[in-house]
Design an enzyme around this catalytic site. Structure first.
Site, short mmCIF file in Angstrom:
data_model
loop_
_atom_site.label_atom_id
_atom_site.label_comp_id
_atom_site.label_asym_id
_atom_site.label_seq_id
_atom_site.Cartn_x
_atom_site.Cartn_y
_atom_site.Cartn_z
CD GLU A 91 -4.03 8.55 -3.88
OE1 GLU A 91 -3.68 7.34 -3.37
OE2 GLU A 91 -4.59 9.36 -3.06
CG ASP A 139 0.43 7.77 -3.07
OD1 ASP A 139 0.04 8.38 -4.16
OD2 ASP A 139 0.02 7.93 -1.90
CG ASP A 190 -2.18 0.94 1.35
OD1 ASP A 190 -2.55 1.45 0.23
OD2 ASP A 190 -2.32 1.39 2.32
CG HIS A 191 -0.72 5.10 0.50
ND1 HIS A 191 -1.05 6.05 -0.19
CD2 HIS A 191 -1.63 4.43 1.28
CE1 HIS A 191 -2.35 6.33 -0.09
NE2 HIS A 191 -2.76 5.07 0.63
CG HIS A 228 -6.69 5.03 -1.03
ND1 HIS A 228 -5.42 4.41 -0.13
CD2 HIS A 228 -6.83 4.24 -1.94
CE1 HIS A 228 -4.94 3.48 -0.78
NE2 HIS A 228 -5.48 3.53 -2.26
N GLY A 269 -11.02 4.69 4.36
CA GLY A 269 -12.22 4.02 4.34
C GLY A 269 -12.84 3.78 5.71
CG PHE A 271 -4.73 1.28 9.36
CD1 PHE A 271 -4.25 0.25 9.97
CD2 PHE A 271 -3.95 2.46 9.83
CE1 PHE A 271 -3.13 0.20 11.15
CE2 PHE A 271 -2.98 2.45 10.73
CZ PHE A 271 -2.65 1.29 11.34
P1 13P Z 1 -8.07 5.07 6.95
O1 13P Z 1 -6.93 5.93 7.53
O2 13P Z 1 -9.41 5.78 7.03
O3 13P Z 1 -8.29 3.79 7.81
O4 13P Z 1 -7.57 4.70 5.44
C1 13P Z 1 -6.45 3.70 5.31
C2 13P Z 1 -5.98 3.76 3.92
O5 13P Z 1 -6.58 4.32 2.99
C3 13P Z 1 -4.94 3.04 3.77
O6 13P Z 1 -4.48 3.02 2.70
#
Ligand code: 13P
Length: 293
Positions: A133, A103, A81-82, A210, A212, A234
Site C-alpha cells: 500500500e 502494509d 490482509d494488512h 480498501h 470498500g 468487511f
Molecule cells: P471496510 O471497513 O470499508 O469494510 O474495508 C475493509 C478493508 O479495506 C479491509 O482491508
C-alpha cells in the site's frame, strides 16, 4: 480451487471486473463468501487481517480458509490482509495462503519501500502474490476508531510515486488511497476518480480499493471502470449480520417470554445475511460481465 493473488487479479483484468475480497473472521463468513462465488460464477478472495487475530486466530481460521478454497469449484484466493509483521506473514505463507499484503502505509516512504521489498523476497519462495500500500486512508482496518470521519487525515496516493514504488518493491498489486476509509462512513464517501485514473495511467499492475464497504453501487461501477481490480469489503457486511442477529433476538422475545434463541439460530441468520450481501457485492463488481467460471 485455490488461486494465486496474481492470477485472480489477472482474471479480473481480463474480464474488466473487480474481485471482491471479503474479510472472513468467522465460519459463517468463510462459508458465505465461498458459496456466493460458486452461486454467482465469479472469483472471490477470502481475507484474514492481522488485526483480526484476536477474533479469529490465524492458526484456527487459516486452515479453514485454505481448505474451503481447495474444495470449491470457484476460483478462490486466500489472502493475508494488512500485515505489518513479516514473521506473521511467514506463518500465513506456511499455511498455504496464496496472497499477502504487507502494509507499510503508516511508515515513512523509505521504510515502506524497504519492508515491502523484504516481503517481496519472502513471498517469492511461495506460490503467492504480494499486495503493498502507498498513501494512507487515515484509519486502520482492525476496528480501532471504527466510526470515523478521518477522511481529513487521509493522504491520497501520489501517481508518480506509485510508479516508483512498484519499480522499487516488486509488488504484484497496489492498494491506493483516493477517498475511501475503513469502517463506518459518517457522511457520503467522496471518491477522487481523477487521482485513480491518473494512477491507472502511470502504472501497469492491478489496483486495489480498501475501505470498500459502505460505497454505493454506482461508485463501485465507476471504480471498476476506472481500473480497480480488487475491492476490500468487511465492515458493512459485519454490521448487516449483527443487525440480523439482533432482529432475530427481538422477534423471539416478542413471540412469548418462554422462547429460546439458540446459538445455532444466530449462526444460521448470520450466514444467510452475509451470503445475500456478498452475492450482491460480487454481482455489482462483475460490471455486467458474464460469469467467469
Ligand atoms: P471496510 O471497513 O470499508 O469494510 O474495508 C475493509 C478493508 O479495506 C479491509 O482491508
Amino acid at each position: 480451487m485455490l488461486v494465486n493473488l496474481r492470477d485472480i487479479c489477472a482474471v479480473a483484468e481480463q474480464h474488466s471486473i473487480a474481485v471482491a475480497s471479503f474479510n472472513t473472521p468467522s465460519f459463517e463468513a468463510v462459508r458465505a463468501a465461498v458459496e456466493a462465488a460458486e452461486e454467482t460464477g465469479f472469483p472471490v478472495i477470502l481475507s484474514h487481517a492481522q488485526g483480526h487475530e484476536e477474533i479469529a486466530p490465524l492458526e484456527w481460521i487459516g486452515p479453514m480458509m485454505v481448505e474451503a478454497a481447495e474444495r470449491s469449484s470457484a476460483l478462490v484466493c486466500v489472502h493475508l490482509d494488512h500485515c505489518e509483521d513479516l514473521s506473521y506473514m511467514r506463518k500465513a505463507l506456511d499455511l498455504g495462503f496464496s496472497g499477502a499484503m504487507y502494509d507499510g502505509s503508516f511508515l515513512p516512504y523509505d521504510e515502506n519501500v524497504s519492508n515491502s521489498k523484504r516481503a517481496a523476497r519472502m513471498v517469492a519462495n511461495y506460490d503467492c502474490g504480494l499486495e503493498c500500500e502507498l498513501g494512507s486512508m487515515g484509519t486502520r482496518e482492525n476496528g480501532a476508531g471504527h466510526e470515523n470521519d478521518h477522511v481529513g487525515q487521509a493522504t491520497y496516493t501520489d501517481p508518480d510515486q506509485a510508479a516508483e514504488f512498484i519499480e522499487e518493491t516488486g509488488l504484484d498489486i497496489l492498494a491506493c488511497s483516493f477517498g475511501t476509509v475503513h469502517g463506518i462512513y459518517k457522511g457520503e464517501p467522496h471518491l477522487n476518480y481523477d487521482v485513480l485514473r491518473e494512477i491507472r495511467n502511470r502504472v501497469d499492475v492491478p489496483l486495489v480499493m480498501h475501505g470498500g464497504s459502505g460505497v454505493s453501487d454506482a461508485d463501485y461501477q465507476r471504480c471498476v471502470e476506472a481500473g480497480i481490480r480488487k475491492v476490500n469489503y468487511f465492515t458493512y457486511g459485519a454490521k448487516f449480520a449483527g443487525e440480523a442477529v439482533r432482529k432475530l433476538i427481538k422477534d423471539f422475545e416478542a413471540k412469548d417470554s418462554g422462547s429460546i434463541v439458540y446459538w445455532q439460530d444466530m449462526t444460521t441468520v448470520a450466514h444467510e445475511t452475509l451470503f445475500e450481501d456478498f452475492k450482491h457485492v460480487i454481482n455489482v463488481l462483475s460490471n455486467g460481465q458474464a460469469p467467469v467460471a
